[in-house]
Motif scaffolding. Sequence first.
Motif: not given
Length: 135
Positions: A106-135
């Motif tokens: 289970p240590e390995m599957t837990d590690r894989l899950a951790g690698i693929l999981t976004r920390p709770a409450g953290e937004a995905l990085p926004v690119s400059a292009e995406t930021a311009e489109g929302t402004a």
Amino acid sequence: MSKQELEVLGQADQDDACCPGLLSAPLDEGQATELAKVFKALGDPVRLRLLSMIASRAGGEVCVCDLTPAFDLSQPTISHHLKLLRQAGLIDCERRGTWVYYWLLPEMTDRLAGILTRPAGEALPVSAETAEGTA
């Protein structure tokens, strides 16, 4: 597993920092290569079913004699798939008399899950292009 593989999967010495998730920092070439080996082991439907059968087994372990009948494959083919899962660090085994018993690491599957999981409450990085489109 090599020290580098363990570092990629966050299993190096406790003094070393855990591997960052995919969403927090880009992987370098070595990390991506080593991590790809684990995902390659999971990329085959037979191996994925085997892992699922082992992981979901009551008591935490299963005899190869109980795995083989579930597939329309020869015993050597099943053994090969199990070997690849072992080499990827997803399962381990022990021979008891004639039979080999497998269990999930289970240590390995837990590690894989951790690698693929976004920390709770953290937004995905926004690119400059995406930021311009929302402004």
